[in-house]
Design a protein around this motif. Structure first.
Motif, PDB file in Angstrom:
ATOM      1  N   ARG A 265     -14.665  12.762   8.027  1.00 43.27           N
ATOM      2  CA  ARG A 265     -14.966  13.592   6.863  1.00 43.27           C
ATOM      3  C   ARG A 265     -13.916  14.659   6.561  1.00 43.27           C
ATOM      4  O   ARG A 265     -14.121  15.486   5.673  1.00 43.27           O
ATOM      5  CB  ARG A 265     -16.318  14.279   7.073  1.00 43.27           C
ATOM      6  CG  ARG A 265     -17.469  13.325   7.366  1.00 43.27           C
ATOM      7  CD  ARG A 265     -17.699  12.331   6.248  1.00 43.27           C
ATOM      8  NE  ARG A 265     -18.921  11.549   6.454  1.00 43.27           N
ATOM      9  CZ  ARG A 265     -19.368  10.631   5.606  1.00 43.27           C
ATOM     10  NH1 ARG A 265     -18.685  10.359   4.503  1.00 43.27           N
ATOM     11  NH2 ARG A 265     -20.491   9.972   5.857  1.00 43.27           N
ATOM     12  N   SER A 266     -12.809  14.640   7.264  1.00 46.10           N
ATOM     13  CA  SER A 266     -11.829  15.712   7.133  1.00 46.10           C
ATOM     14  C   SER A 266     -11.337  15.883   5.696  1.00 46.10           C
ATOM     15  O   SER A 266     -11.289  16.993   5.161  1.00 46.10           O
ATOM     16  CB  SER A 266     -10.644  15.443   8.068  1.00 46.10           C
ATOM     17  OG  SER A 266      -9.819  16.562   8.173  1.00 46.10           O
ATOM     18  N   SER A 267     -10.963  14.785   5.052  1.00 45.72           N
ATOM     19  CA  SER A 267     -10.487  14.863   3.666  1.00 45.72           C
ATOM     20  C   SER A 267     -11.620  15.230   2.721  1.00 45.72           C
ATOM     21  O   SER A 267     -11.441  16.019   1.782  1.00 45.72           O
ATOM     22  CB  SER A 267      -9.886  13.525   3.234  1.00 45.72           C
ATOM     23  OG  SER A 267      -8.766  13.185   4.006  1.00 45.72           O
ATOM     24  N   GLN A 268     -12.786  14.661   2.951  1.00 42.72           N
ATOM     25  CA  GLN A 268     -13.922  14.945   2.079  1.00 42.72           C
ATOM     26  C   GLN A 268     -14.353  16.402   2.166  1.00 42.72           C
ATOM     27  O   GLN A 268     -14.794  16.989   1.172  1.00 42.72           O
ATOM     28  CB  GLN A 268     -15.092  14.020   2.414  1.00 42.72           C
ATOM     29  CG  GLN A 268     -14.885  12.577   1.952  1.00 42.72           C
ATOM     30  CD  GLN A 268     -16.116  11.729   2.204  1.00 42.72           C
ATOM     31  OE1 GLN A 268     -16.676  11.725   3.296  1.00 42.72           O
ATOM     32  NE2 GLN A 268     -16.553  11.002   1.180  1.00 42.72           N
TER      33      GLN A 268
ATOM     34  N   LEU B 291     -15.293   7.827   0.480  1.00 39.31           N
ATOM     35  CA  LEU B 291     -14.486   7.738   1.689  1.00 39.31           C
ATOM     36  C   LEU B 291     -13.739   6.414   1.737  1.00 39.31           C
ATOM     37  O   LEU B 291     -14.313   5.363   1.457  1.00 39.31           O
ATOM     38  CB  LEU B 291     -15.403   7.857   2.913  1.00 39.31           C
ATOM     39  CG  LEU B 291     -14.773   7.660   4.293  1.00 39.31           C
ATOM     40  CD1 LEU B 291     -13.879   8.837   4.635  1.00 39.31           C
ATOM     41  CD2 LEU B 291     -15.860   7.484   5.357  1.00 39.31           C
ATOM     42  N   ASP B 292     -12.457   6.474   2.080  1.00 36.10           N
ATOM     43  CA  ASP B 292     -11.699   5.266   2.400  1.00 36.10           C
ATOM     44  C   ASP B 292     -11.729   5.118   3.919  1.00 36.10           C
ATOM     45  O   ASP B 292     -10.900   5.693   4.626  1.00 36.10           O
ATOM     46  CB  ASP B 292     -10.259   5.377   1.896  1.00 36.10           C
ATOM     47  CG  ASP B 292      -9.407   4.172   2.289  1.00 36.10           C
ATOM     48  OD1 ASP B 292      -9.953   3.233   2.908  1.00 36.10           O
ATOM     49  OD2 ASP B 292      -8.198   4.175   1.993  1.00 36.10           O
ATOM     50  N   SER B 293     -12.688   4.357   4.405  1.00 36.55           N
ATOM     51  CA  SER B 293     -12.872   4.232   5.852  1.00 36.55           C
ATOM     52  C   SER B 293     -11.908   3.242   6.487  1.00 36.55           C
ATOM     53  O   SER B 293     -11.959   3.019   7.696  1.00 36.55           O
ATOM     54  CB  SER B 293     -14.315   3.821   6.163  1.00 36.55           C
ATOM     55  OG  SER B 293     -14.613   2.572   5.559  1.00 36.55           O
ATOM     56  N   ASN B 294     -11.027   2.655   5.689  1.00 37.73           N
ATOM     57  CA  ASN B 294     -10.031   1.734   6.231  1.00 37.73           C
ATOM     58  C   ASN B 294      -8.702   2.416   6.527  1.00 37.73           C
ATOM     59  O   ASN B 294      -7.805   1.795   7.099  1.00 37.73           O
ATOM     60  CB  ASN B 294      -9.785   0.575   5.258  1.00 37.73           C
ATOM     61  CG  ASN B 294     -10.944  -0.390   5.216  1.00 37.73           C
ATOM     62  OD1 ASN B 294     -11.542  -0.697   6.243  1.00 37.73           O
ATOM     63  ND2 ASN B 294     -11.295  -0.853   4.025  1.00 37.73           N
TER      64      ASN B 294
ATOM     65  N   MET C 205       0.822  -1.211   0.000  1.00 37.96           N
ATOM     66  CA  MET C 205       0.000   0.000   0.000  1.00 37.96           C
ATOM     67  C   MET C 205       0.859   1.266   0.000  1.00 37.96           C
ATOM     68  O   MET C 205       0.561   2.239  -0.691  1.00 37.96           O
ATOM     69  CB  MET C 205      -0.923   0.010   1.216  1.00 37.96           C
ATOM     70  CG  MET C 205      -1.733   1.298   1.345  1.00 37.96           C
ATOM     71  SD  MET C 205      -2.669   1.395   2.868  1.00 37.96           S
ATOM     72  CE  MET C 205      -3.407   3.010   2.718  1.00 37.96           C
ATOM     73  N   ILE C 206       1.943   1.252   0.791  1.00 39.95           N
ATOM     74  CA  ILE C 206       2.771   2.446   0.924  1.00 39.95           C
ATOM     75  C   ILE C 206       3.373   2.845  -0.417  1.00 39.95           C
ATOM     76  O   ILE C 206       3.363   4.028  -0.798  1.00 39.95           O
ATOM     77  CB  ILE C 206       3.881   2.222   1.971  1.00 39.95           C
ATOM     78  CG1 ILE C 206       3.262   1.987   3.354  1.00 39.95           C
ATOM     79  CG2 ILE C 206       4.822   3.420   2.009  1.00 39.95           C
ATOM     80  CD1 ILE C 206       2.380   3.116   3.843  1.00 39.95           C
ATOM     81  N   ASN C 207       3.879   1.874  -1.152  1.00 41.20           N
ATOM     82  CA  ASN C 207       4.469   2.187  -2.460  1.00 41.20           C
ATOM     83  C   ASN C 207       3.445   2.813  -3.394  1.00 41.20           C
ATOM     84  O   ASN C 207       3.764   3.730  -4.161  1.00 41.20           O
ATOM     85  CB  ASN C 207       5.053   0.922  -3.089  1.00 41.20           C
ATOM     86  CG  ASN C 207       6.294   0.432  -2.366  1.00 41.20           C
ATOM     87  OD1 ASN C 207       6.950   1.204  -1.672  1.00 41.20           O
ATOM     88  ND2 ASN C 207       6.609  -0.839  -2.514  1.00 41.20           N
ATOM     89  N   LYS C 208       2.209   2.326  -3.329  1.00 44.07           N
ATOM     90  CA  LYS C 208       1.154   2.879  -4.171  1.00 44.07           C
ATOM     91  C   LYS C 208       0.828   4.311  -3.764  1.00 44.07           C
ATOM     92  O   LYS C 208       0.624   5.186  -4.622  1.00 44.07           O
ATOM     93  CB  LYS C 208      -0.100   2.001  -4.074  1.00 44.07           C
ATOM     94  CG  LYS C 208      -1.229   2.437  -5.008  1.00 44.07           C
ATOM     95  CD  LYS C 208      -0.826   2.338  -6.472  1.00 44.07           C
ATOM     96  CE  LYS C 208      -1.975   2.693  -7.391  1.00 44.07           C
ATOM     97  NZ  LYS C 208      -1.570   2.676  -8.821  1.00 44.07           N
ATOM     98  N   LEU C 209       0.787   4.579  -2.462  1.00 37.68           N
ATOM     99  CA  LEU C 209       0.531   5.940  -1.986  1.00 37.68           C
ATOM    100  C   LEU C 209       1.619   6.899  -2.450  1.00 37.68           C
ATOM    101  O   LEU C 209       1.337   8.023  -2.873  1.00 37.68           O
ATOM    102  CB  LEU C 209       0.454   5.956  -0.458  1.00 37.68           C
ATOM    103  CG  LEU C 209      -0.811   5.413   0.200  1.00 37.68           C
ATOM    104  CD1 LEU C 209      -0.643   5.412   1.715  1.00 37.68           C
ATOM    105  CD2 LEU C 209      -2.021   6.240  -0.187  1.00 37.68           C
TER     106      LEU C 209
ATOM    107  N   THR D 233      -5.808   7.757  -1.271  1.00 39.86           N
ATOM    108  CA  THR D 233      -5.457   6.338  -1.320  1.00 39.86           C
ATOM    109  C   THR D 233      -6.112   5.696  -2.543  1.00 39.86           C
ATOM    110  O   THR D 233      -6.989   6.298  -3.168  1.00 39.86           O
ATOM    111  CB  THR D 233      -5.931   5.606  -0.051  1.00 39.86           C
ATOM    112  OG1 THR D 233      -7.345   5.354  -0.157  1.00 39.86           O
ATOM    113  CG2 THR D 233      -5.653   6.416   1.208  1.00 39.86           C
ATOM    114  N   PRO D 234      -5.730   4.478  -2.883  1.00 44.60           N
ATOM    115  CA  PRO D 234      -6.380   3.805  -4.022  1.00 44.60           C
ATOM    116  C   PRO D 234      -7.885   3.633  -3.829  1.00 44.60           C
ATOM    117  O   PRO D 234      -8.629   3.519  -4.804  1.00 44.60           O
ATOM    118  CB  PRO D 234      -5.674   2.445  -4.069  1.00 44.60           C
ATOM    119  CG  PRO D 234      -4.334   2.691  -3.459  1.00 44.60           C
ATOM    120  CD  PRO D 234      -4.580   3.705  -2.374  1.00 44.60           C
ATOM    121  N   GLN D 235      -8.346   3.640  -2.564  1.00 42.68           N
ATOM    122  CA  GLN D 235      -9.771   3.447  -2.279  1.00 42.68           C
ATOM    123  C   GLN D 235     -10.542   4.758  -2.173  1.00 42.68           C
ATOM    124  O   GLN D 235     -11.769   4.752  -2.120  1.00 42.68           O
ATOM    125  CB  GLN D 235      -9.950   2.650  -0.979  1.00 42.68           C
ATOM    126  CG  GLN D 235      -9.657   1.162  -1.112  1.00 42.68           C
ATOM    127  CD  GLN D 235      -8.170   0.884  -1.307  1.00 42.68           C
ATOM    128  OE1 GLN D 235      -7.325   1.458  -0.617  1.00 42.68           O
ATOM    129  NE2 GLN D 235      -7.849   0.012  -2.249  1.00 42.68           N
TER     130      GLN D 235
END
Length: 335
Positions: free
Chosen positions: A45-48, A167-170, A1-5, A186-188
């Protein structure tokens, strides 16, 4: 995941540099920040919220409210609320404080939040702009109140509303309130975020304060599928050459220079938290935010809800990343 971010952040930075407006904002960000709003968002919701109102680099300084809980008083919430609000006092072109609530949050939470925000001595005279939001549909509704409003700013914000990405809730990001840094996509989708000075969260106290609310949040969140959840501690600063450092990290090198009592207390806490993770005293803000990120990770594991699931999580459940203040490019640490 980190590499994708890291890859996604790099690509987004390249896109921003191609956009004349965003490129100009990056140039301005290299010189400092002068956000027009303090935005206090629920963690979920901070990012949204940034996308909802089309807020770009430099537009808003951020504080945090625990989702489905009222904003606490400044004395009960020095890190999530009081510290960012006191730092916001120094900006020259303030237009107001934005408070957002999910559409189904009880009226009592809004009422109590308004009462507590009016207790902050550094927010006196600033209009408070309150919205109920349907994030799935991208619809907002003004909440009328008697604590001081700015109708022009309300209408301006309403005119900008768009439906945010999912939202990426994970994924939960701990990142600075600084208006120049945004939680990484994130990808999600758009992650949940806690935005405070330096991205700091305090140790769990067990008292009736912000840490009790945070533990309730962790308890609810971590009770779900644990295999896909991640916490990212993002430290920002001049990590790509010549650019601005984290202002909270810089201030924590000499907290006695701060005259504001609330801000002095919070910045001193950052200094005291970071020092045990420094083999030699930090000389730069970049050194300080790196050690502070380890303190933040350590503090996370003082929360009963986090301790309870620690053994079931992978070793990199909490990961530290470095973000350049201007480009928002990410890179992993060597921890």
């Amino acid at each position: 995941m980190i590499n994708k971010l890291v890859e996604m952040a790099e690509n987004l930075s390249k896109e921003r540099k191609k956009d004349p407006e965003l490129s100009a904002r990056m140039d301005i960000a290299a010189q400092g920040q002068a956000p027009r709003f303090l935005m206090i968002s629920p963690i979920r919701r901070s990012s949204q919220d940034l996308q909802l109102f089309k807020m770009k680099m430099g537009d808003v300084f951020h504080g945090t409210r625990v989702s489905n809980e009222p904003l606490l008083s400044p004395t009960q919430s020095p890190v999530l609320f009081a510290g960012p609000a006191s730092y916001n006092r120094e900006f020259p072109e303030k237009r107001g404080v934005i408070l957002t609530f999910d559409q189904d949050e009880p009226e009592e939470i809004i009422k109590k939040s308004l009462e507590n925000i009016s207790l902050h001595p550094d927010l006196g005279g600033l209009p408070i702009i309150v919205f109920r939001v349907d994030y799935e549909q991208g619809r907002v509704r003004i909440v009328a109140h008697g604590k001081g409003r700015n109708y022009e700013a309300e209408n301006w914000l309403l005119s900008r509303v768009i439906r945010p990405d999912p939202l990426d809730s994970n994924t939960l990001v701990l990142i600075c309130s600084d208006s120049r840094v945004h939680p990484p996509v994130t990808p999600q989708g758009l992650p949940m975020a806690i935005q405070t000075l330096g991205g700091y969260i305090p140790k769990y106290t067990g008292s009736d304060d912000e840490t009790l609310q945070l533990n309730t949040f962790f308890e609810k969140w971590l009770s779900r599928d644990r295999s896909t959840q991640n916490i990212l501690v993002v430290a920002h600063g001049n990590f790509e050459g010549e650019g601005p450092s984290c202002v909270a990290g810089e201030a924590s090198l000499k907290p006695d220079n701060i005259s504001n009592k609330i801000l002095h207390s919070v910045i001193t806490e950052l200094e005291n938290a970071a020092k045990p993770f420094e083999s030699i005293p930090a000389n730069t803000a970049e050194d300080r935010v790196k050690s502070l990120s380890f303190a933040i990770r350590n503090n996370l594991f003082t929360y009963p809800a986090v301790i309870a699931i620690a053994d079931s999580k992978s070793p990199d459940f909490v990961k530290i990343l470095l973000m350049d203040t201007v480009s928002n490019v990410l890179k992993p640490t060597d921890d």
